[in-house]
Design an enzyme around this catalytic site. Sequence first.
Site, short mmCIF file in Angstrom:
data_model
loop_
_atom_site.label_atom_id
_atom_site.label_comp_id
_atom_site.label_asym_id
_atom_site.label_seq_id
_atom_site.Cartn_x
_atom_site.Cartn_y
_atom_site.Cartn_z
N GLU A 67 1.65 0.88 -16.66
CA GLU A 67 2.10 -0.28 -17.42
C GLU A 67 1.56 -0.21 -18.85
OE1 GLU A 67 1.69 -3.93 -15.47
OE2 GLU A 67 2.19 -3.08 -13.53
N LYS A 89 -5.75 -1.59 -2.55
CA LYS A 89 -5.10 -0.92 -1.41
C LYS A 89 -6.15 -0.47 -0.38
CE LYS A 89 -1.31 0.56 -4.37
NZ LYS A 89 -0.87 1.58 -5.34
N VAL A 99 0.85 -1.20 0.00
CA VAL A 99 0.00 0.00 0.00
C VAL A 99 0.88 1.25 0.00
CG1 VAL A 99 -1.85 1.27 1.14
CG2 VAL A 99 -1.73 -1.23 1.37
N ILE A 101 5.61 4.78 1.49
CA ILE A 101 5.00 5.45 2.64
C ILE A 101 4.69 4.44 3.74
CG2 ILE A 101 3.05 6.86 3.44
CD1 ILE A 101 2.64 7.76 0.56
N1 HSE Z 1 0.72 1.18 -10.19
C1 HSE Z 1 0.78 1.69 -8.86
C2 HSE Z 1 0.64 3.19 -8.85
C3 HSE Z 1 2.08 1.34 -8.17
O1 HSE Z 1 0.63 3.82 -9.91
O2 HSE Z 1 0.51 3.74 -7.77
C4 HSE Z 1 2.00 0.00 -7.56
O3 HSE Z 1 1.18 0.03 -6.45
#
Ligand code: HSE
Length: 451
Positions: free
Chosen positions: A208, A223, A150, A154
């Site tokens: 991605e 999350k 998460v 942080i």
């Molecule tokens: N793809 C996520 C983001 C990072 O852009 O925050 C991996 O948790």
Amino acid sequence: MTAADGQAGAPTDERTGDHRTTPLRVALLGCGVVGTEVVRLLTTQADDLAARTGARLELVGIAVRDTATPRDAVVDAELLTTDAEELVTRADVVIEVVGGIEPARSLLLRAIEHGASVVTANKALLAQDGPTLYAAADAAGVDVYFEAAVAGAIPIVRPVRESLAGDRVRRVLGIVNGTTNYVLDRMTSEGLDLDQAVKEAQALGYAEADPTADVEGFDAAAKAAILASLAFHTRVSIDDVDREGISAITVDDVAWAERTGYVIKLLAIAERRDEGVQVRVHPALVPLAHPLAGVRGAFNAVFVEAEAAGELMFYGRGAGGAPTASAVLGDVVSAARHRVLGGKGPVESSYADLPVLPASSARTRYQVRLDVQDRPGVLAQVAALLADHGVSIEAVRQAPAPLGPDGGDGLARLIITTHEASEESLAATVAAITGHEAVRRVLSVLRVEGV
Ligand code: HSE
Ligand code: NDP
């Protein structure tokens, strides 16, 4: 080797700094964006890590999909293997940064079965089937740590899971996806449309090749589920999260948000109410003066409201190899300390078992933007529709509707901000407004949070 075997050996001598002679065996599953940086930290910080844990951390293998893929020079090619199943049987601590549900889940369960403590950054797996892992680890007497799952670097899992364990968390509200925050930020600051901003995010390595998990809110929902489970001592899975991504947000939405004193953010919100907990992810208008409005680029920030502690805010890099590896290594040190000195990390806490409430029960403020016929009585008729559904108006702003392909002449643009209302009544109101003969179109309905 069992968990108990792993604790054998002399711990660090505080006076001399000497540590036990038997190293702890660390297996790494995955050597991509995060895994490579984990290797770098394990290698470059080896002496410090040994001093902090009381044992040298020896990387005994790195499982990947393809050993022929070119890798960073920090990765020792001799350690690469495609036999992850074998690798997890000869480690004291297994780090999983492969991602996805399978084979990650089976590999972690196998590692636990063989007495290893595990550290994972895999939010998708935890949000879908975390309890299976937690139960297996509990039965085997080993640790499961997942700080990196998460908000990247942080520290938020540990504060919610441990530091606030003596308090009652009421609400968690945050920006937990760096890609969408970057995209919305570029739409706001540069007027880019969503596709252009996503392409930029991909070029920078935030998003991605298939950006669906980020753009459609799945990553943030996972999350949110993890944070809600920890905050409310209740199992919340990704399927319990009401999710809406940012794919419908337009340049026009972003511009009007700014004109009316807001910025659009993708928020994850988990709330404890008298009847249960409600967890949702959606784009929302955040007042420009709110601290979350100032979270720019790919950064993340999480607000936690607890009864005794009051408001807490956590801010930093939520993604990227090195920041995420920092969180992974923090967990590795905790797990390694337990192997050396004894003791165990926290186990799953789901005793409260609160009902998870449906999205329709959520209550918040809304801003509705619509074009109507500019003639006497229309505003009053629209206001009456809101009143009929028990939705109270906080403010109305009117502007001439911009001329468009189907004409703005004779039309007025209304921006109606409501007081708190339920999702259910708001949806019914919008349906009624849309059907009214004087309403040309409803341009957007956005929730307003952080007021
Ligand atoms: N793809 C996520 C983001 C990072 O852009 O925050 C991996 O948790
Ligand atoms: P990558 O896609 O960059 O890396 C995945 C790695 O896993 C690759 O090395 C790949 O091997 C390996 N792998 C894939 N399938 C298998 C398999 N079946 N057996 C063995 N190895 C396999 O992912 P990331 O590093 O970006 O992410 C890893 C995890 O960290 C995910 O759970 C993600 O959600 C999480 N995370 C990522 C963040 C980020 O910013 N990237 C931030 C926070 C969490 P090969 O190299 O041969 O292809």
